[in-house]
Design a protein around this motif. Structure first.
Motif, mmCIF file in Angstrom:
data_model
loop_
_atom_site.group_PDB
_atom_site.id
_atom_site.type_symbol
_atom_site.label_atom_id
_atom_site.label_comp_id
_atom_site.label_asym_id
_atom_site.label_seq_id
_atom_site.Cartn_x
_atom_site.Cartn_y
_atom_site.Cartn_z
ATOM 1 N N VAL A 147 0.845 -1.198 0.000
ATOM 2 C CA VAL A 147 0.000 0.000 0.000
ATOM 3 C C VAL A 147 0.878 1.245 0.000
ATOM 4 O O VAL A 147 0.624 2.206 -0.746
ATOM 5 C CB VAL A 147 -0.947 0.011 1.217
ATOM 6 N N GLU A 148 1.910 1.259 0.832
ATOM 7 C CA GLU A 148 2.805 2.413 0.893
ATOM 8 C C GLU A 148 3.483 2.652 -0.447
ATOM 9 O O GLU A 148 3.651 3.795 -0.874
ATOM 10 C CB GLU A 148 3.847 2.207 1.994
ATOM 11 N N GLN A 149 3.874 1.579 -1.113
ATOM 12 C CA GLN A 149 4.500 1.732 -2.421
ATOM 13 C C GLN A 149 3.506 2.296 -3.431
ATOM 14 O O GLN A 149 3.861 3.149 -4.267
ATOM 15 C CB GLN A 149 5.041 0.382 -2.912
ATOM 16 N N GLN A 150 2.266 1.858 -3.346
ATOM 17 C CA GLN A 150 1.232 2.387 -4.231
ATOM 18 C C GLN A 150 1.024 3.879 -3.982
ATOM 19 O O GLN A 150 0.827 4.653 -4.923
ATOM 20 C CB GLN A 150 -0.078 1.626 -4.027
ATOM 21 N N LEU A 151 1.073 4.285 -2.709
ATOM 22 C CA LEU A 151 0.935 5.701 -2.386
ATOM 23 C C LEU A 151 2.097 6.507 -2.946
ATOM 24 O O LEU A 151 1.908 7.609 -3.470
ATOM 25 C CB LEU A 151 0.849 5.888 -0.866
ATOM 26 N N LEU A 152 3.314 5.946 -2.846
ATOM 27 C CA LEU A 152 4.482 6.618 -3.430
ATOM 28 C C LEU A 152 4.323 6.753 -4.940
ATOM 29 O O LEU A 152 4.628 7.808 -5.511
ATOM 30 C CB LEU A 152 5.756 5.833 -3.102
ATOM 31 N N ASP A 153 3.836 5.703 -5.564
ATOM 32 C CA ASP A 153 3.643 5.728 -7.025
ATOM 33 C C ASP A 153 2.607 6.761 -7.435
ATOM 34 O O ASP A 153 2.635 7.262 -8.571
ATOM 35 C CB ASP A 153 3.222 4.336 -7.522
#
Length: 219
Positions: free
Chosen positions: A91-97
């Motif tokens: 989820v955090e990576q998706q937010l960064l993306d």
């Protein structure tokens, strides 16, 4: 920090059921700016969650900071089951993306029932020296008054600001502990809570900024 807590408590305690009781800011952070913030209100009450996230998003919009409600990002299935650390990392990576750089996370962490004496007005002034009989008769209803004690509930809440910037995932920037005393009007309680959070963040130059005199006059 103690001075800030006292200042914020005094500024809102007279007209609010919310009070800042603890305040921690990352000592390595002087000021913190964010351009896209995820607002998360963790509660099973969907109406309260929607109202809280909507009103807090409005505060960001006033300051030209993009904010997204978790209700608009997480589907029902996401919040209906327990998530693993790996899933949250995704989820955090998706937010960064998606160019998010911060999360403002609010939750109720506990509650307790308290009891106080109902305020009594003495029938005698300070200069009156009566007898035991007078004193007893004037206050004997303490034995049987059902509302002599006021019962109320205090909810302990926390709002935390996390940076999810590259290389600083999950870094805690600020956390405020806020007590909510016996809320009756949910909408007013939400308004008071948000007002307190915004004020606390303004005082510490965290995303929100206090309006300076020179910004008003242009000098």
């Amino acid at each position: 920090m103690k001075k800030l807590i006292i200042l914020l408590a005094l500024s809102l305690s007279a007209c609010s059921s919310t009070q800042l009781v603890s305040n921690w800011k990352n000592p390595d952070i002087v000021l913190f700016d964010a351009y896209k913030v995820l607002i998360v209100g963790m509660t099973q009450d969907q109406d309260a969650r929607a109202s809280f996230e909507r009103k807090l998003k409005r505060e960001f919009s006033k300051r030209d900071v993009e904010a997204v409600r978790s209700l608009d990002l997480f589907d029902v299935e996401f919040t209906s089951s327990e998530k693993s650390e790996e899933e949250l990392s995704e989820v955090e990576q998706q937010l960064l993306d998606k160019d998010f750089d911060a999360i403002l996370f609010t939750k109720i962490v506990g509650s307790e029932d308290r009891q106080t004496f109902r305020k009594r007005i003495s029938k005698f002034d300070d200069n009156y020296y009566g007898t035991f009989r007078d004193d007893y008769l004037g206050h004997q209803d303490i034995y049987y008054e059902t509302d002599y004690y006021d019962d109320f509930t205090v909810y302990h809440a926390e709002t935390s600001l996390y940076c999810i910037c590259v290389g600083k995932e999950r870094e805690l920037i600020w956390r405020g502990g806020i007590d909510i005393t016996d809320p009756v009007n949910i909408e007013k309680t939400i308004d008071d809570y948000i007002k307190l959070v915004v004020l606390a963040m303004e005082e510490q130059d965290l995303i929100f900024r206090k309006e300076r005199k020179d910004e008003i006059t242009g000098l």
